[in-house]
Motif scaffolding. Structure first.
Motif, PDB file in Angstrom:
ATOM      1  N   LEU A 118       0.824  -1.205   0.000  1.00  3.72           N
ATOM      2  CA  LEU A 118       0.000   0.000   0.000  1.00  3.72           C
ATOM      3  C   LEU A 118       0.861   1.260   0.000  1.00  3.72           C
ATOM      4  N   LEU A 119       1.935   1.228   0.793  1.00  2.00           N
ATOM      5  CA  LEU A 119       2.819   2.399   0.870  1.00  2.00           C
ATOM      6  C   LEU A 119       3.533   2.635  -0.459  1.00  2.00           C
ATOM      7  N   LEU A 120       4.111   1.563  -1.015  1.00  2.00           N
ATOM      8  CA  LEU A 120       4.851   1.725  -2.257  1.00  2.00           C
ATOM      9  C   LEU A 120       3.925   2.083  -3.414  1.00  2.00           C
ATOM     10  N   ASP A 121       2.707   1.562  -3.366  1.00  2.00           N
ATOM     11  CA  ASP A 121       1.737   1.881  -4.402  1.00  2.00           C
ATOM     12  C   ASP A 121       1.450   3.385  -4.411  1.00  2.00           C
ATOM     13  N   ARG A 122       1.282   3.942  -3.207  1.00  3.78           N
ATOM     14  CA  ARG A 122       1.082   5.398  -3.107  1.00  3.78           C
ATOM     15  C   ARG A 122       2.293   6.137  -3.650  1.00  3.78           C
ATOM     16  N   LEU A 123       3.458   5.645  -3.318  1.00  2.00           N
ATOM     17  CA  LEU A 123       4.693   6.308  -3.736  1.00  2.00           C
ATOM     18  C   LEU A 123       4.832   6.283  -5.257  1.00  2.00           C
ATOM     19  N   VAL A 124       4.504   5.127  -5.849  1.00  2.00           N
ATOM     20  CA  VAL A 124       4.645   4.974  -7.302  1.00  2.00           C
ATOM     21  C   VAL A 124       3.709   5.934  -8.033  1.00  2.00           C
ATOM     22  N   LEU A 125       2.490   6.131  -7.470  1.00  2.00           N
ATOM     23  CA  LEU A 125       1.516   6.995  -8.136  1.00  2.00           C
ATOM     24  C   LEU A 125       1.739   8.474  -7.819  1.00  2.00           C
ATOM     25  N   SER A 126       2.572   8.756  -6.837  1.00  2.00           N
ATOM     26  CA  SER A 126       2.778  10.143  -6.427  1.00  2.00           C
ATOM     27  C   SER A 126       3.609  10.880  -7.480  1.00  2.00           C
ATOM     28  N   PRO A 127       3.672  12.207  -7.380  1.00  2.00           N
ATOM     29  CA  PRO A 127       4.546  12.965  -8.295  1.00  2.00           C
ATOM     30  C   PRO A 127       5.979  12.438  -8.265  1.00  2.00           C
ATOM     31  N   PHE A 128       6.409  11.954  -7.111  1.00  2.00           N
ATOM     32  CA  PHE A 128       7.753  11.386  -7.010  1.00  2.00           C
ATOM     33  C   PHE A 128       7.912  10.201  -7.960  1.00  2.00           C
ATOM     34  N   GLY A 129       6.927   9.296  -7.935  1.00  2.00           N
ATOM     35  CA  GLY A 129       6.970   8.128  -8.822  1.00  2.00           C
ATOM     36  C   GLY A 129       6.927   8.541 -10.275  1.00  2.00           C
ATOM     37  N   GLN A 130       6.081   9.538 -10.570  1.00  2.00           N
ATOM     38  CA  GLN A 130       5.982  10.013 -11.952  1.00  2.00           C
ATOM     39  C   GLN A 130       7.313  10.566 -12.427  1.00  2.00           C
TER      40      GLN A 130
END
Lengths: 285, 324
Positions: free
Chosen positions: B175-187
């Motif tokens: 759940l945490l990494l999923d949020r991170l991947v979709l965040s501006p950071f992940g983008q």
């Protein structure tokens, strides 16, 4: 102190034999053969079997070198050449997978036990040098490394093939455009590099012990040599090997606790200050 | 590189978790061990997925951060006697710190050089723990403390309960990494992966983003390591060999490098396959090497890509039928 210097020099020469092929291949083709250490191990094992069968170290030296050259050649023709369009990353990863295969094949063929390859009887004993007695065989390793370095230097700087290789490292496309079959040149360089790895394996046999898994430690040192020295250059590989060989040897003696970190620190320092390596290949000023 | 998953991904995550729990219920003692191992492998694979799939940084030394997490837990929890929860948090911090030190140099290098340096540094760390006597050297060290969850009625010394705990942590990490991947950071990571020059030209501090990804991946890998140490209450240099780094990379490639759920599913497949292979032969690493080579040769988008392709085909057929 002198003994440690000689030990460092001896390790450096082994590393040079091992990493020069890795380095020049990278310069030409932009990929690193991670199975290079596996060929080193193959050379050592074939050498060991040859000594056991014939009793001759010199025959073993030839057999180990040849085995690594043949294996490297087959590897290139059968696998790595086909991967060229896919790019260097795939080539590197495939050679990483080959390390696993090489390790298990070595275990299957030669078993799990560490063995020492007996050195030649003519080089047994010690010789007095700079006021200390030093194993004659190790002096031979140093001399061999220096001789190979001189030979490669002459070959690269003074022969036509050497000029072609240097041109290929500088600009592959332009060299090919001049009508030179760069793929054949590369194949030759790759095989010579593998042969040297096999040679290093046999030569290392009497100093280190021969066992399945001996390839990883030397591979790591060779990678550090290539990164520090600056890939693609003979002088870089030589300088890198000297630096790593000395750092390893003196690190183990003076600061055994942090020897590993010393090597990392060295590499980090070089990469931060000179990302291209100490003596990178390229057009001379 | 994989684009962000569709909204159905949490349903797939739930399905995977249900499957794992179902297997846990149906299996005996050994099956529960496999569930725990799968959960830990999945966490480790998800952390590498962030590097390989999102940032395009292929690390061949990821086991080092896993191992350092395990050893740091042993050091803080056992040698210094810190409470396990604190020791675990500190171990994750140590993983992040190590990644910061290594990444500071490594992210300056591209492609093949990055591979070389991560492999080299990983093995240096491994060699260090092989030699270092204070943590037991080659033989390792036992008696690593476990988290005390008796407050909620969970006993982690029981392998069955530990497996569920590890599964829960894996879900949390997802759940945490999923949020991170979709965040501006992940983008931004994906943008760098796609075209580093362009990202740099747009004013993106490329190196800092890569370093941040490397640190996060190191911290999560260390978390997985703390679980591995607690599972058997034992740490050894085996936890940080290059062969483990290779295994995890296989899992990530098979799973479709950027897909957190794909690599988690691949982790389950891999643990199952490895278990099978190792009961058949002592030389299962040979098979593993062959699998590795073949995978790299044929790898497209892995499991995730295959499923998506199937889904797209089904959807297209349905749309065609509706139109007709």
């Amino acid at each position: 102190m002198i003994i440690q210097l000689l030990n460092g020099l001896q390790l450096a020469m082994l590393l040079f034999l091992l990493s020069v092929g890795l380095s020049v291949v990278f310069g030409l083709m932009r990929f690193v053969n991670l199975a290079h250490g596996t060929l080193f191990m193959l050379g050592a094992f074939v050498g060991l079997s040859t000594v056991e069968a014939t009793g001759s170290f010199w025959l073993a030296l030839a057999a180990g070198t040849l085995a690594a050259a043949v294996a490297g050649g087959l590897l290139y023709l059968g696998l790595l050449r086909r991967l060229q369009p896919a790019g260097p990353l795939k080539q590197v990863l495939v050679t990483f997978g080959l390390i696993f295969i090489g390790l298990e094949v070595a275990r299957l063929v030669w078993g799990d036990y560490a063995e020492r390859l007996p050195g030649p009887a003519s080089l047994a004993g010690a010789t007095e040098i700079f006021g200390v007695y030093y194993p004659t065989y190790r002096l031979f390793v140093i001399a061999l490394g220096l001789a190979v370095a001189a030979l490669l230097h002459f070959g690269l700087e003074r022969t036509r093939l050497g000029a072609v290789i240097r041109a290929g490292v500088d600009d592959r496309t332009m060299t090919a455009a001049l009508g030179i079959d760069i793929d054949r040149v590369f194949f030759a360089v790759f095989v010579v590099g593998c042969a040297l790895a096999g040679l290093a394996g046999v030569v290392a046999g009497p100093v280190l012990s021969v066992y399945a898994g001996m390839d990883m430690g030397v591979l790591i040192l060779a990678l550090v040599v290539v990164v520090i020295g600056g890939p693609g250059s003979l002088k870089g590989a030589f300088a890198g090997a000297l630096l790593v060989g000395m750092a390893e040897t003196f690190g183990q003696v003076w600061l055994p606790e942090v020897a590993g970190m010393l090597l990392y620190g060295l590499m980090a320092a070089v990469l931060v200050l000179r990302p291209q390596g100490l003596l990178p290949a390229g057009p001379r000023a | 590189m994989t684009p962000p998953a569709s909204h159905s991904r949490h349903a797939v995550a739930l399905l995977l978790a249900v499957l794992a729990v179902g297997y846990w219920l149906a299996s005996g003692y050994y099956g529960k061990e496999l569930v725990a191992e799968t959960a830990i492998t999945a966490i480790l694979a998800m952390s590498l997925s962030l590097l390989v799939g999102q940032a395009g940084l292929v690390s061949l030394g990821h086991a080092a951060y896993f191992g350092i997490g395990a050893y740091a837990l042993a050091g803080f929890g056992q040698k210094l006697g810190w409470p396990p929860a604190l020791a675990m948090a500190a171990a994750v911090a140590v993983g992040a710190l190590l990644a910061l030190v290594v990444g500071w140099v490594a992210v300056r290098l591209a492609g093949v050089f990055f591979i070389m340096i991560t492999l080299a540094v990983g093995e240096m760390i491994h060699a260090w723990f092989l030699k270092d006597r204070s943590f037991g050297g080659v033989g390792g060290m036992s008696g690593v403390p476990r988290l005390d969850l008796s407050g909620i009625g969970v006993d982690l010394a029981d392998p069955a309960q530990f497996a569920l705990f590890a599964l829960a942590v894996a879900l949390l990490v997802y759940l945490l990494l999923d949020r991170l991947v979709l965040s501006p950071f992940g983008q931004t990571l994906r943008a760098i992966h796609q075209n580093e020059e362009r990202a740099r030209a747009l004013g993106c501090p490329v190196g800092r983003y890569k370093l941040a990804a490397f640190v996060v991946a190191g911290a999560v890998a260390a978390l997985a390591g703390t679980l591995a140490a607690q599972r058997s209450a034992f740490v050894s240099p085996e936890l940080m060999t290059w062969t483990l780094s290779g295994e995890i990379l296989i899992v990530v490639i098979v799973g479709g490098s950027g897909s957190l759920l794909g690599v988690s599913a691949a982790a389950a497949l891999w643990i199952g396959l490895r278990h099978q292979l190792s009961t058949m032969t002592d030389h299962w690493m040979l098979a593993m090497g062959v699998i590795f080579v073949v995978l790299v040769l044929v790898a497209g988008d892995g499991i995730d890509g295959a499923l998506r392709g199937l889904w797209r085909r089904i959807a297209a057929r349905r749309a065609a039928r509706r139109a007709a």
